[in-house]
Design an enzyme around this catalytic site. Structure first.
Site, short mmCIF file in Angstrom:
data_model
loop_
_atom_site.label_atom_id
_atom_site.label_comp_id
_atom_site.label_asym_id
_atom_site.label_seq_id
_atom_site.Cartn_x
_atom_site.Cartn_y
_atom_site.Cartn_z
N CYS A 70 0.86 -1.18 0.00
CA CYS A 70 0.00 0.00 0.00
C CYS A 70 0.89 1.23 0.00
CB CYS A 70 -0.90 -0.01 1.23
SG CYS A 70 -1.92 1.48 1.42
N CYS A 177 -0.68 3.57 -7.13
CA CYS A 177 -1.54 2.97 -6.12
C CYS A 177 -1.64 1.50 -6.45
CB CYS A 177 -2.93 3.62 -6.13
SG CYS A 177 -4.17 2.78 -5.09
#
Length: 261
Positions: A70, A177
């Site tokens: 992440c 992302c």
């Protein structure tokens, strides 16, 4: 061998699939936080608290390494996670692949969440690794949520909106992302211009999977006998892969290769 991965949601699937391809014999622990996502709009302190809880849930299963799959958690929580878990548990963060994208020349576009786009963190990476090329930062509001929910219409809409902000002469797109890697080919199709060479996409999944193996001194062994253990934790609760995960090739790979327990 056991490798744990953590994220706010199913963005960890890309790195988990990369681990599975490198070491099919590795048991996997997937720890995410559907109760607290999205993490992007949260304060750094809140992100750190949520990430620490997710990491602790994964660490309780005694993995050999933990991948923070992440970008948001890596930006805000990595020092705290390492301070608590290392050296007993190696922690591998995720960094947007700006350096390799810039090394191929330019122009480069960086697709990221609105919170990451223009952040000091991302600007620092651009300054360190991409000063010699033209870089366009492209905010992608709603794309991570659309991918998380496997909402096809929303994915099409948000990818098209980001593609409209991407200069047509861009030769490389950084997927800033981890969720975006699950729809990489849709992104490529949206930014590809007729008559120009194929646009190169740069994700982080392969690099973090390889780094996790290096941290524990394990070599890739793609022909190894597949493992039989896939542990899924949703905000600390034992569960199965979410239905949305099975909408993507990476989720199907994990589900087919390892019975969920």
């Amino acid at each position: 061998m056991k490798i744990a991965l953590m994220d706010s949601g199913i963005g960890l699937l890309a790195a988990a699939a990369a681990v599975r391809r490198l070491r099919p014999d590795a048991d996997l622990v997937l720890s995410s936080d559907p109760d607290g996502m999205p993490w992007g709009p949260r304060t750094p302190q809140d992100v750190t608290a949520r990430a620490l809880a997710v990491a602790r849930a994964a660490a309780a299963h005694r993995p050999d390494a933990l991948i923070v799959a992440c970008n948001t958690a890596s930006v805000h929580a990595l020092p705290t996670l390492r301070a608590e878990l290392e050296p007993t548990l190696p922690v591998v963060g995720t960094v947007p692949a700006i350096k390799p994208a810039a090394a191929g020349g330019g122009p480069v576009a960086i697709w990221a969440t609105p919170a990451t786009t223009g952040s000091p963190y991302q600007r620092g990476l651009i300054g360190d690794f991409a000063r010699s090329v033209a870089v366009t930062e492209v905010p992608c509001p709603g794309l991570a949520d659309a991918v998380q929910n496997a909402d096809e219409a929303a994915i099409d809409r948000t990818v098209a909106a980001a593609a409209a902000l991407t200069p047509p002469d861009v030769r490389a797109v950084v997927l800033g992302c981890t969720h975006y890697e699950l729809v990489a080919e849709r992104i490529r199709a949206a930014v590809q211009q007729p008559g120009l060479p194929p646009v190169t996409l740069h994700g982080s999944a392969g690099a973090v999977a390889a780094q996790a193996l290096r941290r524990i001194g394990a070599a890739p062994a793609p022909s190894a006998e597949p493992a039989t253990s896939l542990t899924v934790l949703l905000s600390g609760r034992a569960a199965e892969l979410p239905d949305a995960a099975l909408a993507y090739a990476e989720g199907l790979l994990l589900g087919a290769a390892s019975p969920v327990r």
